[in-house]
Structure formats: C-alpha cells, structure tokens
Design an enzyme around this catalytic site. Structure first.
Site, PDB file in Angstrom:
ATOM      1  N   LYS A   1     -19.836 112.656  25.036  1.00  0.00           N
ATOM      2  CA  LYS A   1     -20.730 113.660  24.425  1.00  0.00           C
ATOM      3  C   LYS A   1     -21.181 114.692  25.451  1.00  0.00           C
ATOM      4  O   LYS A   1     -21.194 115.887  25.201  1.00  0.00           O
ATOM      5  CB  LYS A   1     -21.986 112.995  23.833  1.00  0.00           C
ATOM      6  CG  LYS A   1     -21.707 111.879  22.844  1.00  0.00           C
ATOM      7  CD  LYS A   1     -23.005 111.300  22.273  1.00  0.00           C
ATOM      8  CE  LYS A   1     -23.944 110.675  23.289  1.00  0.00           C
ATOM      9  NZ  LYS A   1     -23.412 109.457  23.932  1.00  0.00           N
TER      10      LYS A   1
ATOM     11  N   ARG B   1     -31.811 108.669  19.159  1.00  0.00           N
ATOM     12  CA  ARG B   1     -31.115 107.396  19.370  1.00  0.00           C
ATOM     13  C   ARG B   1     -31.741 106.283  18.555  1.00  0.00           C
ATOM     14  O   ARG B   1     -31.268 105.144  18.644  1.00  0.00           O
ATOM     15  CB  ARG B   1     -31.190 107.010  20.840  1.00  0.00           C
ATOM     16  CG  ARG B   1     -29.954 107.390  21.654  1.00  0.00           C
ATOM     17  CD  ARG B   1     -30.358 107.310  23.093  1.00  0.00           C
ATOM     18  NE  ARG B   1     -29.390 106.788  23.983  1.00  0.00           N
ATOM     19  CZ  ARG B   1     -28.877 107.505  25.004  1.00  0.00           C
ATOM     20  NH1 ARG B   1     -29.202 108.767  25.161  1.00  0.00           N
ATOM     21  NH2 ARG B   1     -28.056 106.949  25.836  1.00  0.00           N
TER      22      ARG B   1
ATOM     23  N   ARG C   1     -17.157 105.023  35.867  1.00  0.00           N
ATOM     24  CA  ARG C   1     -17.688 106.387  36.021  1.00  0.00           C
ATOM     25  C   ARG C   1     -18.508 106.534  37.303  1.00  0.00           C
ATOM     26  O   ARG C   1     -19.418 105.771  37.570  1.00  0.00           O
ATOM     27  CB  ARG C   1     -18.567 106.703  34.807  1.00  0.00           C
ATOM     28  CG  ARG C   1     -19.213 108.068  34.853  1.00  0.00           C
ATOM     29  CD  ARG C   1     -19.749 108.475  33.517  1.00  0.00           C
ATOM     30  NE  ARG C   1     -20.916 107.710  33.089  1.00  0.00           N
ATOM     31  CZ  ARG C   1     -21.581 107.931  31.961  1.00  0.00           C
ATOM     32  NH1 ARG C   1     -21.183 108.887  31.143  1.00  0.00           N
ATOM     33  NH2 ARG C   1     -22.628 107.202  31.641  1.00  0.00           N
TER      34      ARG C   1
ATOM     35  N   ARG D   1     -24.125 105.561  38.602  1.00  0.00           N
ATOM     36  CA  ARG D   1     -25.470 105.452  38.031  1.00  0.00           C
ATOM     37  C   ARG D   1     -25.858 103.987  37.940  1.00  0.00           C
ATOM     38  O   ARG D   1     -25.018 103.142  37.635  1.00  0.00           O
ATOM     39  CB  ARG D   1     -25.466 106.061  36.625  1.00  0.00           C
ATOM     40  CG  ARG D   1     -25.564 107.561  36.628  1.00  0.00           C
ATOM     41  CD  ARG D   1     -25.270 108.182  35.285  1.00  0.00           C
ATOM     42  NE  ARG D   1     -25.855 107.502  34.133  1.00  0.00           N
ATOM     43  CZ  ARG D   1     -25.797 107.982  32.893  1.00  0.00           C
ATOM     44  NH1 ARG D   1     -25.211 109.143  32.655  1.00  0.00           N
ATOM     45  NH2 ARG D   1     -26.330 107.324  31.889  1.00  0.00           N
TER      46      ARG D   1
ATOM     47  N   ARG E   1     -26.846  98.423  27.238  1.00  0.00           N
ATOM     48  CA  ARG E   1     -26.802  99.744  26.588  1.00  0.00           C
ATOM     49  C   ARG E   1     -25.978  99.705  25.309  1.00  0.00           C
ATOM     50  O   ARG E   1     -26.370 100.288  24.297  1.00  0.00           O
ATOM     51  CB  ARG E   1     -26.224 100.791  27.549  1.00  0.00           C
ATOM     52  CG  ARG E   1     -27.161 101.097  28.692  1.00  0.00           C
ATOM     53  CD  ARG E   1     -26.443 101.852  29.792  1.00  0.00           C
ATOM     54  NE  ARG E   1     -26.178 103.230  29.456  1.00  0.00           N
ATOM     55  CZ  ARG E   1     -25.272 103.984  30.083  1.00  0.00           C
ATOM     56  NH1 ARG E   1     -24.544 103.469  31.065  1.00  0.00           N
ATOM     57  NH2 ARG E   1     -25.103 105.234  29.748  1.00  0.00           N
TER      58      ARG E   1
HETATM   59  P1  AMP Z   1     -27.746 108.915  28.864  1.00  0.00           P
HETATM   60  O1  AMP Z   1     -27.448 109.738  30.075  1.00  0.00           O
HETATM   61  O2  AMP Z   1     -27.797 109.733  27.605  1.00  0.00           O
HETATM   62  O3  AMP Z   1     -26.851 107.719  28.716  1.00  0.00           O
HETATM   63  O4  AMP Z   1     -29.235 108.361  29.053  1.00  0.00           O
HETATM   64  C1  AMP Z   1     -29.579 107.567  30.165  1.00  0.00           C
HETATM   65  C2  AMP Z   1     -30.782 106.706  29.838  1.00  0.00           C
HETATM   66  O5  AMP Z   1     -31.909 107.530  29.518  1.00  0.00           O
HETATM   67  C3  AMP Z   1     -30.606 105.811  28.632  1.00  0.00           C
HETATM   68  O6  AMP Z   1     -29.923 104.607  28.927  1.00  0.00           O
HETATM   69  C4  AMP Z   1     -32.062 105.566  28.247  1.00  0.00           C
HETATM   70  O7  AMP Z   1     -32.689 104.665  29.133  1.00  0.00           O
HETATM   71  C5  AMP Z   1     -32.681 106.926  28.490  1.00  0.00           C
HETATM   72  N1  AMP Z   1     -32.599 107.787  27.286  1.00  0.00           N
HETATM   73  C6  AMP Z   1     -31.893 108.942  27.150  1.00  0.00           C
HETATM   74  N2  AMP Z   1     -32.048 109.440  25.919  1.00  0.00           N
HETATM   75  C7  AMP Z   1     -32.865 108.583  25.253  1.00  0.00           C
HETATM   76  C8  AMP Z   1     -33.386 108.536  23.936  1.00  0.00           C
HETATM   77  N3  AMP Z   1     -33.099 109.480  23.030  1.00  0.00           N
HETATM   78  N4  AMP Z   1     -34.202 107.502  23.619  1.00  0.00           N
HETATM   79  C9  AMP Z   1     -34.524 106.553  24.503  1.00  0.00           C
HETATM   80  N5  AMP Z   1     -34.054 106.523  25.765  1.00  0.00           N
HETATM   81  C10 AMP Z   1     -33.225 107.534  26.149  1.00  0.00           C
END
Ligand code: AMP
Length: 231
Positions: A27, A102, A141, A174, A185
C-alpha cells in the site's frame, strides 16, 4: 512505472481514497508513487507515528510500545491524529489514506468526520495478498534510515548489503518487521481490520486489486480503479 499526472489519462482529477490491506501488501509503495505523480497527499499513519516516535513527542511516547510489539495503537490516539491532518489546507484536494482506518471504530469516525465536511470517500482499494507472500515480504523488508527507500533482502536486495543504493545511508529493519512482531500484526489485521472489507463492501466502495503482481502491474490496476466511477 510512474506516469506524470494524467499521463495515462485515466485517474480522475480528485479522489479521497483509503488503501486497505494487510501489512506488507504494498500500500505504501503504491500510495507514495501515485501521490507523487498526481500531486495528491499521501497520509500514512505508520509514517506519522514513526515520526512522532523519532521526535519524542507525547503521542510518540504513548504509541511506541504498541508499535514495537506489532500491536495497533489505541483508536482515540489515531483518530485524533488523522482528523487533525485532514483538517489542514493541503488536505482539501486529492488524498490517499494508507494504513487508516484499521478498525471499525476508526472507519466510523472517519465517515462522520468526512460527512461533516461533505467530502465522502470516493474509493476504497483492497490490496489482496496471501499470507505466505506477506511473511516473505515483511520479514525480508529493510529500509534506508536516511531516505526511506525500501528493499527486500530476497526480492530486491541493495547492491551492497546494508547500504542504500540511492543515498548510501544505512539500511535497517523495522522493529515490527521482526518475525515475532509480524505474527502479531497479521493476527490483529485479520481480527480487527478484516471486518472493514464487509463494511466498505456494504457501502459499495470496495474495489480489489491483485497485490501479489509486480508493482507496475499493481499500479496499473490502482489507476484503473481510481478512474472508475467514484462517489
Ligand atoms: P504501518 O507502517 O502502517 O504498518 O504502521 C506501523 C504501526 O503503526 C502499526 O503496526 C501500528 O502499531 C501503528 N499504526 C499505524 N496505523 C494505525 C492505525 N490506523 N491504527 C492503529 N495503529 C496504527
């Protein structure tokens, strides 16, 4: 392949779209390239939170532990952060929400907030990828700590291990891409984010793209969907 704005003549001038799908579905890569080509705003809640953590803000301090363990950050924190971002002047044209909503409460809060400004979502794109591919993508990654370029040690390794091809910055994994956090996750994605597919399907907004394809092919699919009838 990223065309200039409108080069393929298909993407509508304005869209307010959500990119939905599991972590590792691509995404962010697609949102980044589309936003750059179209002059749209790319709102990645993961990137925003990582910035808060890096800057040591109060929100960053509260979000950090959840993120490192691969857990979702509480709805109230995220919703307030996104609502504030969408209220800024540069969010009054096209935008892509990447990684938000989410959970169902996040989706409902977004709908209320957009309705209040008479700016409903135009499309929701579901990036569909099987679990096996996700595991390979996430655990392989690595990204550049300086410029953010993304690599995969299996599919797209840098020329020199651990060094960014673009800016020679150091590559790092990460915390939440470590195998123990990836399982959490994906489980939270299925349990908490999965129900959003039905929610957006019911609203007639959901469109699916095959996100296991090559990035160029995925991009063509994304453009085609965004050029289709919108609300
Ligand atoms: P991402 O880079 O989108 O995978 O986000 C990294 C981390 O940020 C996720 O594993 C969550 O801990 C937090 N996070 C990002 N977006 C959200 C969301 N919409 N709701 C809750 N936690 C989020």
């Amino acid at each position: 392949m990223t065309g200039a704005a409108g080069a393929q003549g298909a993407t509508p001038r304005r869209y307010r779209t959500v990119f939905l799908g599991p972590p590792g579905a691509g995404k962010g890569t697609q949102a980044k390239s589309l936003a750059a080509a179209d002059g749209a705003l790319h709102i990645s809640t993961g990137d925003m939170l990582r910035e808060h953590v890096a800057k040591g803000t109060e929100l960053g301090a509260r979000a950090r532990e959840y993120m490192e363990g691969g857990h979702l950050v509480p709805d109230a924190l995220i919703i307030a952060m996104v609502e504030e971002r969408l209220s800024r002047p540069d969010a009054q044209s096209s935008w892509i929400l990447d990684g938000f909503p989410r959970t169902l409460p996040q989706a409902e809060a977004l709908a209320r907030s957009l309705a209040a400004h008479a700016q409903p979502l135009t499309h929701v794109l579901y990036f569909n990828v099987g679990r096996g591919v996700l595991l390979q993508r996430l655990t392989g990654r690595w990204s550049c700590g300086s410029c953010g370029a993304i690599y995969n040690v299996q599919f797209r390794p840098p020329a020199v291990a651990g060094v960014c091809d673009v800016c020679a910055g150091a590559l790092r994994q990460r915390d939440d891409d470590r195998p123990e956090a990836v399982g959490v996750r994906l489980e939270e994605y299925e349990r908490l984010t999965g129900p959003l597919l039905g929610y957006y399907q019911g609203l007639g907004l959901l469109r699916e793209v095959d996100a296991e394809a090559d990035p160029d092919v995925v991009e063509d699919q994304v453009r085609e969907v965004l050029s289709s009838a919108s609300n």
